[in-house]
Design a protein around this motif. Structure first.
Motif, PDB file in Angstrom:
ATOM      1  N   LYS A  40      33.292  18.433  -0.197  1.00 30.18           N
ATOM      2  CA  LYS A  40      32.847  18.312  -1.584  1.00 30.18           C
ATOM      3  C   LYS A  40      31.336  18.112  -1.644  1.00 30.18           C
ATOM      4  CE  LYS A  40      37.162  16.484  -3.397  1.00 30.18           C
ATOM      5  NZ  LYS A  40      37.846  15.286  -3.905  1.00 30.18           N
ATOM      6  N   GLN A  41      30.813  17.279  -0.744  1.00 26.32           N
ATOM      7  CA  GLN A  41      29.365  17.077  -0.678  1.00 26.32           C
ATOM      8  C   GLN A  41      28.661  18.398  -0.378  1.00 26.32           C
ATOM      9  OE1 GLN A  41      28.024  14.035   2.039  1.00 26.32           O
ATOM     10  NE2 GLN A  41      29.657  12.655   1.429  1.00 26.32           N
ATOM     11  N   LYS A  42      29.235  19.121   0.570  1.00 31.36           N
ATOM     12  CA  LYS A  42      28.676  20.408   0.972  1.00 31.36           C
ATOM     13  C   LYS A  42      28.636  21.370  -0.214  1.00 31.36           C
ATOM     14  CE  LYS A  42      30.007  23.866   4.064  1.00 31.36           C
ATOM     15  NZ  LYS A  42      30.865  24.382   5.060  1.00 31.36           N
ATOM     16  N   LEU A  43      29.697  21.403  -0.988  1.00 34.70           N
ATOM     17  CA  LEU A  43      29.774  22.264  -2.161  1.00 34.70           C
ATOM     18  C   LEU A  43      28.734  21.865  -3.211  1.00 34.70           C
ATOM     19  CD1 LEU A  43      31.136  24.545  -3.712  1.00 34.70           C
ATOM     20  CD2 LEU A  43      32.819  22.896  -4.510  1.00 34.70           C
ATOM     21  N   ARG A  44      28.581  20.566  -3.450  1.00 33.50           N
ATOM     22  CA  ARG A  44      27.581  20.109  -4.420  1.00 33.50           C
ATOM     23  C   ARG A  44      26.175  20.514  -3.982  1.00 33.50           C
ATOM     24  NH1 ARG A  44      31.090  15.592  -4.892  1.00 33.50           N
ATOM     25  NH2 ARG A  44      29.955  14.447  -3.305  1.00 33.50           N
ATOM     26  N   ILE A  45      25.898  20.396  -2.691  1.00 30.00           N
ATOM     27  CA  ILE A  45      24.590  20.785  -2.182  1.00 30.00           C
ATOM     28  C   ILE A  45      24.392  22.288  -2.339  1.00 30.00           C
ATOM     29  CG2 ILE A  45      23.200  21.007  -0.078  1.00 30.00           C
ATOM     30  CD1 ILE A  45      24.315  18.247   0.748  1.00 30.00           C
ATOM     31  N   LYS A  46      25.432  23.057  -2.025  1.00 28.15           N
ATOM     32  CA  LYS A  46      25.350  24.515  -2.176  1.00 28.15           C
ATOM     33  C   LYS A  46      25.070  24.889  -3.635  1.00 28.15           C
ATOM     34  CE  LYS A  46      25.840  28.702  -0.589  1.00 28.15           C
ATOM     35  NZ  LYS A  46      24.948  29.254   0.402  1.00 28.15           N
ATOM     36  N   GLU A  47      25.698  24.207  -4.563  1.00 26.34           N
ATOM     37  CA  GLU A  47      25.466  24.459  -5.985  1.00 26.34           C
ATOM     38  C   GLU A  47      24.017  24.137  -6.369  1.00 26.34           C
ATOM     39  OE1 GLU A  47      28.553  22.064  -7.710  1.00 26.34           O
ATOM     40  OE2 GLU A  47      30.028  23.675  -7.587  1.00 26.34           O
ATOM     41  N   GLN A  48      23.485  23.039  -5.821  1.00 25.66           N
ATOM     42  CA  GLN A  48      22.094  22.683  -6.090  1.00 25.66           C
ATOM     43  C   GLN A  48      21.151  23.756  -5.539  1.00 25.66           C
ATOM     44  OE1 GLN A  48      21.768  18.800  -4.266  1.00 25.66           O
ATOM     45  NE2 GLN A  48      21.740  17.804  -6.262  1.00 25.66           N
ATOM     46  N   ILE A  49      21.438  24.221  -4.327  1.00 23.80           N
ATOM     47  CA  ILE A  49      20.622  25.257  -3.709  1.00 23.80           C
ATOM     48  C   ILE A  49      20.625  26.511  -4.577  1.00 23.80           C
ATOM     49  CG2 ILE A  49      20.469  26.853  -1.752  1.00 23.80           C
ATOM     50  CD1 ILE A  49      21.526  24.504   0.017  1.00 23.80           C
ATOM     51  N   THR A  50      21.795  26.903  -5.018  1.00 28.89           N
ATOM     52  CA  THR A  50      21.924  28.098  -5.855  1.00 28.89           C
ATOM     53  C   THR A  50      21.161  27.927  -7.166  1.00 28.89           C
ATOM     54  OG1 THR A  50      24.090  28.565  -4.904  1.00 28.89           O
ATOM     55  CG2 THR A  50      23.575  29.630  -6.999  1.00 28.89           C
ATOM     56  N   ARG A  51      21.310  26.779  -7.775  1.00 28.05           N
ATOM     57  CA  ARG A  51      20.643  26.506  -9.051  1.00 28.05           C
ATOM     58  C   ARG A  51      19.118  26.534  -8.884  1.00 28.05           C
ATOM     59  NH1 ARG A  51      23.564  22.519 -10.309  1.00 28.05           N
ATOM     60  NH2 ARG A  51      22.320  20.867  -9.440  1.00 28.05           N
ATOM     61  N   LEU A  52      18.626  25.873  -7.831  1.00 29.46           N
ATOM     62  CA  LEU A  52      17.177  25.828  -7.619  1.00 29.46           C
ATOM     63  C   LEU A  52      16.623  27.181  -7.201  1.00 29.46           C
ATOM     64  CD1 LEU A  52      16.809  22.396  -5.815  1.00 29.46           C
ATOM     65  CD2 LEU A  52      16.046  22.973  -8.123  1.00 29.46           C
ATOM     66  N   SER A  53      17.395  27.930  -6.453  1.00 25.08           N
ATOM     67  CA  SER A  53      16.953  29.249  -5.987  1.00 25.08           C
ATOM     68  C   SER A  53      16.834  30.244  -7.131  1.00 25.08           C
ATOM     69  CB  SER A  53      17.915  29.810  -4.937  1.00 25.08           C
ATOM     70  OG  SER A  53      17.905  29.018  -3.785  1.00 25.08           O
ATOM     71  N   SER A  54      17.617  30.040  -8.164  1.00 21.06           N
ATOM     72  CA  SER A  54      17.604  30.988  -9.282  1.00 21.06           C
ATOM     73  C   SER A  54      16.516  30.673 -10.294  1.00 21.06           C
ATOM     74  CB  SER A  54      18.967  31.018  -9.970  1.00 21.06           C
ATOM     75  OG  SER A  54      19.246  29.774 -10.568  1.00 21.06           O
ATOM     76  N   GLN A  55      15.870  29.519 -10.148  1.00 24.83           N
ATOM     77  CA  GLN A  55      14.796  29.160 -11.065  1.00 24.83           C
ATOM     78  C   GLN A  55      13.501  29.841 -10.634  1.00 24.83           C
ATOM     79  OE1 GLN A  55      14.379  24.915 -11.039  1.00 24.83           O
ATOM     80  NE2 GLN A  55      16.239  24.551 -12.184  1.00 24.83           N
ATOM     81  N   PRO A  56      12.686  30.247 -11.595  1.00 27.18           N
ATOM     82  CA  PRO A  56      11.381  30.801 -11.234  1.00 27.18           C
ATOM     83  C   PRO A  56      10.492  29.709 -10.641  1.00 27.18           C
ATOM     84  CG  PRO A  56      11.659  30.729 -13.634  1.00 27.18           C
ATOM     85  CD  PRO A  56      12.918  30.217 -13.013  1.00 27.18           C
ATOM     86  N   HIS A  57       9.760  30.046  -9.608  1.00 27.76           N
ATOM     87  CA  HIS A  57       8.906  29.049  -8.929  1.00 27.76           C
ATOM     88  C   HIS A  57       7.514  29.078  -9.491  1.00 27.76           C
ATOM     89  CE1 HIS A  57      11.927  28.200  -5.881  1.00 27.76           C
ATOM     90  NE2 HIS A  57      12.192  29.478  -5.951  1.00 27.76           N
TER      91      HIS A  57
END
Length: 57
Positions: A40-57
Motif C-alpha cells: 500500500k505504501q508502494k502504491l501511494r508513492i507510485k501515485e505521488q510520482i505519477t502526479r508530480l511527473s504529470s505537472q509542468p516543471h
C-alpha cells in the motif's frame, strides 16, 4: 526541495519498498499483513510520482 529532487527521493523509496517486498515474499513465515502494508505504501508513492511527473516543471 525541488520537484525533481523530490521525485528522485520518491523513486528511491519505491525501489527500496519493491526490493523489501520481493525479499519478504521469498522468506518462509512471512507476515502477510506487513507485506500488504508495504504494498500500500508502494502504491501511494507510485501515485505521488505519477502526479508530480504529470505537472509542468
Amino acid at each position: 526541495m525541488s520537484v525533481t529532487s523530490h521525485l528522485q527521493e520518491l523513486k528511491k523509496k519505491h525501489q527500496h519498498l519493491s526490493t523489501t517486498v520481493e525479499q519478504m515474499q521469498r522468506s518462509p513465515g512471512v507476515d502477510d499483513l506487513h507485506v500488504a502494508n508495504l504494498k500500500k505504501q508502494k502504491l501511494r508513492i507510485k501515485e505521488q510520482i505519477t502526479r508530480l511527473s504529470s505537472q509542468p516543471h
